[in-house]
Design a protein around this motif. Structure first.
Motif, mmCIF file in Angstrom:
data_model
loop_
_atom_site.group_PDB
_atom_site.id
_atom_site.type_symbol
_atom_site.label_atom_id
_atom_site.label_comp_id
_atom_site.label_asym_id
_atom_site.label_seq_id
_atom_site.Cartn_x
_atom_site.Cartn_y
_atom_site.Cartn_z
ATOM 1 N N SER A 157 31.932 34.682 51.235
ATOM 2 C CA SER A 157 31.278 35.395 52.340
ATOM 3 C C SER A 157 31.052 34.487 53.531
ATOM 4 O O SER A 157 31.040 34.944 54.678
ATOM 5 C CB SER A 157 29.946 35.982 51.863
ATOM 6 O OG SER A 157 29.002 34.954 51.612
ATOM 7 N N TYR A 169 36.269 46.021 51.198
ATOM 8 C CA TYR A 169 36.998 44.829 51.607
ATOM 9 C C TYR A 169 38.484 45.150 51.730
ATOM 10 O O TYR A 169 39.163 44.711 52.665
ATOM 11 C CB TYR A 169 36.773 43.694 50.614
ATOM 12 C CG TYR A 169 37.618 42.479 50.899
ATOM 13 C CD1 TYR A 169 37.584 41.850 52.151
ATOM 14 C CD2 TYR A 169 38.479 41.961 49.939
ATOM 15 C CE1 TYR A 169 38.365 40.747 52.431
ATOM 16 C CE2 TYR A 169 39.277 40.854 50.197
ATOM 17 C CZ TYR A 169 39.220 40.255 51.442
ATOM 18 O OH TYR A 169 40.010 39.163 51.725
ATOM 19 N N ASN A 229 39.097 46.890 54.876
ATOM 20 C CA ASN A 229 39.065 45.944 55.992
ATOM 21 C C ASN A 229 40.420 45.269 56.162
ATOM 22 O O ASN A 229 40.910 45.078 57.279
ATOM 23 C CB ASN A 229 37.972 44.902 55.736
ATOM 24 C CG ASN A 229 37.848 43.920 56.881
ATOM 25 O OD1 ASN A 229 37.286 44.220 57.924
ATOM 26 N ND2 ASN A 229 38.380 42.716 56.690
ATOM 27 N N VAL A 286 33.382 40.124 56.287
ATOM 28 C CA VAL A 286 33.134 40.762 54.990
ATOM 29 C C VAL A 286 31.885 40.192 54.327
ATOM 30 O O VAL A 286 31.747 40.234 53.102
ATOM 31 C CB VAL A 286 34.356 40.597 54.044
ATOM 32 C CG1 VAL A 286 35.553 41.342 54.575
ATOM 33 C CG2 VAL A 286 34.685 39.122 53.833
ATOM 34 N N LYS A 326 34.545 34.265 55.420
ATOM 35 C CA LYS A 326 35.025 35.506 56.043
ATOM 36 C C LYS A 326 33.821 36.266 56.587
ATOM 37 O O LYS A 326 33.177 37.045 55.889
ATOM 38 C CB LYS A 326 35.777 36.359 55.023
ATOM 39 C CG LYS A 326 36.993 35.684 54.415
ATOM 40 C CD LYS A 326 38.181 35.672 55.333
ATOM 41 C CE LYS A 326 38.750 37.037 55.539
ATOM 42 N NZ LYS A 326 39.933 37.042 56.410
ATOM 43 N N CYS A 340 32.040 47.947 46.816
ATOM 44 C CA CYS A 340 32.107 46.722 47.629
ATOM 45 C C CYS A 340 33.542 46.233 47.776
ATOM 46 O O CYS A 340 34.008 45.926 48.882
ATOM 47 C CB CYS A 340 31.251 45.629 46.984
ATOM 48 S SG CYS A 340 29.478 45.942 47.019
ATOM 49 N N PHE A 399 29.911 42.749 52.226
ATOM 50 C CA PHE A 399 30.618 43.094 50.998
ATOM 51 C C PHE A 399 30.490 41.978 49.964
ATOM 52 O O PHE A 399 30.128 42.199 48.811
ATOM 53 C CB PHE A 399 32.095 43.366 51.301
ATOM 54 C CG PHE A 399 33.047 42.730 50.328
ATOM 55 C CD1 PHE A 399 33.238 43.270 49.066
ATOM 56 C CD2 PHE A 399 33.725 41.556 50.654
ATOM 57 C CE1 PHE A 399 34.094 42.672 48.151
ATOM 58 C CE2 PHE A 399 34.575 40.962 49.754
ATOM 59 C CZ PHE A 399 34.771 41.519 48.497
ATOM 60 N N ALA A 400 30.779 40.737 50.392
ATOM 61 C CA ALA A 400 30.839 39.630 49.448
ATOM 62 C C ALA A 400 29.481 39.318 48.849
ATOM 63 O O ALA A 400 29.359 39.051 47.655
ATOM 64 C CB ALA A 400 31.408 38.398 50.137
#
Length: 781
Positions: free
Chosen positions: A147, A205, A208, A153, A150, A201, A156-157
């Motif tokens: 995370s 990603y 994305n 994201v 990136k 989650c 999400f992470a």
């Protein structure tokens, strides 16, 4: 709540496993598209194996334990968590080696010792404590570190990292049943929710990545997240309703079957009770029985002859006579080793009931024989109507016992809940726990011998419910056997309920497979689409598929268009679509353009088009607007289908029916005219029988005329104004009589008798087209 989760464990395991398989699908998709610092293939492999593991546990829950299945579950359990551990280990070792391969040595030693000391369960639990728990921690650290690399994201992470960590902590709860019993909530259910959230989650990603590849704007993310979660929730709810609906249907069918079985057994018991009571009542009236009791004679010849006669009527019945002290003075089984003769049964309730009320009815285990039976007693009275003794008939329930053994878990249960007869050798047990007072009373009467009275259930099972005993599922059915509170209880093991639910799981699985394949294909198509134009031209189609911009300029031209219109792609690309439109339909085409510019689709719109050779053809048009990734209108796709042959065939059909119908009218009109001349006596008087035949000819001819009229209407069937039902109120009985009268002549020739039921002659007013109704009845006759 407890019973709900227990009844839905197969459903929970199914969706738990499904969530892991979805995670595996997404992780493999990410792995194909992105080769970044995370080893997505390892995480995907863990998820797939974990999903298979949960489904194998589901099979074990449904169909019971199996040695090979247990081994497969253990192997996949260890292998999946080893993959999770390796995923986390490689992730934390990305820049600097923190955890070497040496770590597998102590873990292997721990697992070996646990399996040697505690067996399979020890190996399973310590796999959770080592590979499962520490693998989850390392994986959570890997996702958290990702995370920070990136930024787009990060949510999400970090959410995924938190869920993986919680999953690792939950591995210390190994006894799911204990937690369920204490809290009312299944740990498997909690883990299933966590796995579903983890899938969401990973999915976003993946979304994305796709948006990056096609340079799509990242707008409306929150709306997509909400819609996606709602969709998942809707599929879970729909799956729950489907599975339980199928289960309820199977449960209803099983309950009907068990009811039928119990009805048979109950009828058999009722027959035994009735016969035994009637025989006892008859035996109590015999003078020789009364004489033996008055004299105090024991084992008298006259009494024995009567008892032996009854013994011959039914070998399963023992007849005996007791004096006022409860001592048996005569018995039909006096020559057997378990003879009742001379024994005292004054403590038995059936004896006391007969002395007090004149009759007694009793189910019990024989004190002497040890066999279950039904006892019917009657008091014997002297000339002064005084009770001088008791006659008893005991019918052993041998036949009923054999029936019970066929169904294994079928029981004859007393009002207190004690099993007298069973198909699985549980006589003397109790369906529900008994109080101390009830136990003492039962032991005094020795009604059920020296039974342990161990309770089978904590409470009486509900009729129609489904319960589990020793990992087997049973449908509960019970019925009152008599008016004294005795019941026949049947626990019927049926695979039908599990099979119905399993069929529902297969349907849901197929739905998700099709959905995932479709989504995967759609996403890959998106990835490979051009940025400017999304129209797809199917060159192998037999229909013409033409791409054009908002001015009508042709941008694409497939082989189907070349076959229909005769122009090649080189000739038409760059030309305007108006070139193909017949002059009389130019205004139609302008309206079509305006409609498409409004963002609407035109379907099955018929027009006249021109081929290269100038020939006019009828076509059916579907025109759909096309937009770019930002939603801007860039043109439309026209699908054109040549329907000229269909139009010609339809015209030929209509003309044929119309001409044929008109040609039939001429001879029918002549027959009608000549029939009327004969009936009116214009050519001489006819006999009664001749007149009836001519009338039948006239009526049949009239029916033929009406059929021709119908045929003419069919030729205009597309014209709703010309083809209508002529509905009117009429007496239906008159219609029936008319059709029957028309058939009587033919029936007479063929020697067939036609009779009308009285109900057919009742006046019944209905709203029908009587002509067509007559056709129906005539065809039926």
């Amino acid at each position: 709540m407890l019973s709900f989760f227990q009844s839905q464990m197969d459903f929970i395991y199914f969706f738990y496993g499904l969530a892991f398989l979805l995670i595996g699908f997404v992780c493999f998709s990410i792995y194909r598209m992105k080769k970044n610092t995370i080893v997505w293939a390892l995480l995907a492999s863990f998820a797939v194996l974990r999903g298979i593991y949960q489904w194998l546990v589901m099979f074990q829950t449904i169909f019971g334990e199996n040695y090979l299945l247990t081994i497969a579950i253990l192997v996949i359990h260890v292998g999946s968590f080893a993959l999770l551990f390796e995923f986390g280990r490689k992730g934390v070792n990305y820049r600097k080696k923190h955890v070497g391969c040496w770590v597998y040595i102590p873990i292997g030693i721990i697992l070996f010792i646990s399996s040697a000391v505690w067996g399979v369960h020890g190996l399973s639990d310590f796999t959770r404590y080592t590979f499962g728990f520490f693998g989850s921690i390392l994986s959570a650290l890997t996702l958290w570190r990702f995370s920070s690399e990136k930024k787009e994201v990060i949510h999400f992470a970090r959410s995924a990292a938190g869920l993986v960590l919680l999953y690792g902590l939950s591995q210390f709860i190994t006894q799911a049943d204990v937690l369920l019993a204490q809290t009312g909530i299944s740990i498997v259910f909690v883990r299933a929710i966590g796995a579903t959230l983890l899938f969401i989650c990973f999915w976003f990603y993946y979304e994305n990545i796709l948006r990056e590849d096609i340079h799509q704007k990242k707008s409306g993310v929150s709306i997509r997240v909400a819609l996606f979660i709602l969709f998942l929730l809707a599929t879970y709810v729909a799956g729950f309703l489907l599975i339980n609906g199928l289960g309820a249907q199977a449960k209803s069918e099983v309950h009907k079957e068990t009811n039928r079985m119990i009805e048979v057994v109950s009828e058999n018991l009722s027959r035994i009770i009735t016969n035994t009571q009637n025989t006892a009542a008859t035996l109590s009236l015999f003078p020789d029985v009364r004489s033996a009791l008055e004299k105090g004679e024991v084992n008298g010849n006259a009494l024995n002859r009567i008892l032996d006669a009854y013994q011959k009527l039914d070998e399963s019945t023992v007849a005996y006579v007791m004096n006022l002290d409860g001592v048996v003075i005569g018995s039909s089984n006096r020559f057997e080793k378990d003879s009742f003769l001379g024994l005292n049964y004054g403590f038995r309730p059936y004896f006391k009931q007969a002395l007090q009320d004149g009759r007694g009815l009793y189910y019990a285990i024989g004190v002497t024989s040890g066999l279950p039976g039904y006892y019917a007693s009657r008091s014997v009275k002297n000339a002064q109507n005084q009770t001088i003794g008791v006659v008893v008939l005991k019918t052993t329930l041998r036949e009923t016992q054999e029936t019970f053994s066929l169904y294994r878990k079928m029981y004859l249960v007393s009002p207190e809940g004690i099993v007298l007869l069973s198909g699985d050798d549980t006589e003397g047990e109790s369906v529900v726990p008994l109080s101390l007072v009830e136990l003492n009373t039962i032991r005094e009467t020795r009604q059920f011998g020296s039974g342990a009275f161990k309770p089978m259930f904590s409470e009486w099972p509900i009729d129609g419910s489904v319960i589990k005993i020793d990992n087997e599922t049973f449908s509960v059915c019970w019925k009152q056997a008599n008016d004294q509170g005795w019941k026949v209880l049947l626990l019927y093991r049926s695979n039908l309920i599990q099979n119905y639910r399993f069929f529902g799981f297969i349907l849901i699985l197929l739905f998700y497979i099709i959905l995932l394949i479709s989504v995967s294909n759609i996403q890959m198509i998106k990835k490979n689409l051009s940025i400017q134009y999304f129209a797809s031209v199917v060159f192998s189609s037999q229909d013409a598929i033409i791409g054009k911009d908002f001015t009508g300029k042709i941008l694409s031209w497939n082989s189907g268009a070349q076959k229909i219109y005769g122009y090649s792609a080189e000739e038409m690309i760059g030309q305007n679509m108006v070139q193909l439109i017949k002059e009389t339909d130019q205004d139609k085409y302008k309206k079509e353009l305006d409609f498409i510019l409004g963002g609407k689709t035109i379907e099955n719109y018929e027009m006249k088009h021109l081929k290269k050779n100038g020939e006019s053809i009828d076509v059916s048009i579907t025109d759909s607007p096309l937009r770019d990734v930002d939603g801007h209108f860039i043109g439309s796709t026209v699908i054109s289908r040549d329907i000229s042959k269909l139009k010609k065939m339809e015209k030929m059909r209509t003309e044929f029916v119309s001409i044929a119908s008109h040609q039939l009218r001429t001879p029918l009109t002549g027959i009608k005219w000549f029939s009327e001349l004969l009936l009116n006596g214009r050519v001489g008087e006819l006999k009664k029988e001749q007149k009836e035949y001519i009338q039948q000819i006239s009526d049949s001819n009239q029916r033929m005329i009406e059929l021709v009229n119908d045929l003419l209407e069919v030729s205009h069937i597309d014209d709703e104004a010309k083809y209508k039902m002529d509905l009117a109120r009429c007496d239906f009985s008159e219609v029936i009589k008319k059709v029957v009268d028309q058939q009587k002549v033919v029936a007479k020739i063929r020697k067939v008798s036609i009779d009308l039921d009285a109900n057919c002659l009742k006046k019944t007013i209905v709203n029908i087209d009587h002509v067509r109704m007559e056709d129906v009845l005539e065809n039926l006759m």
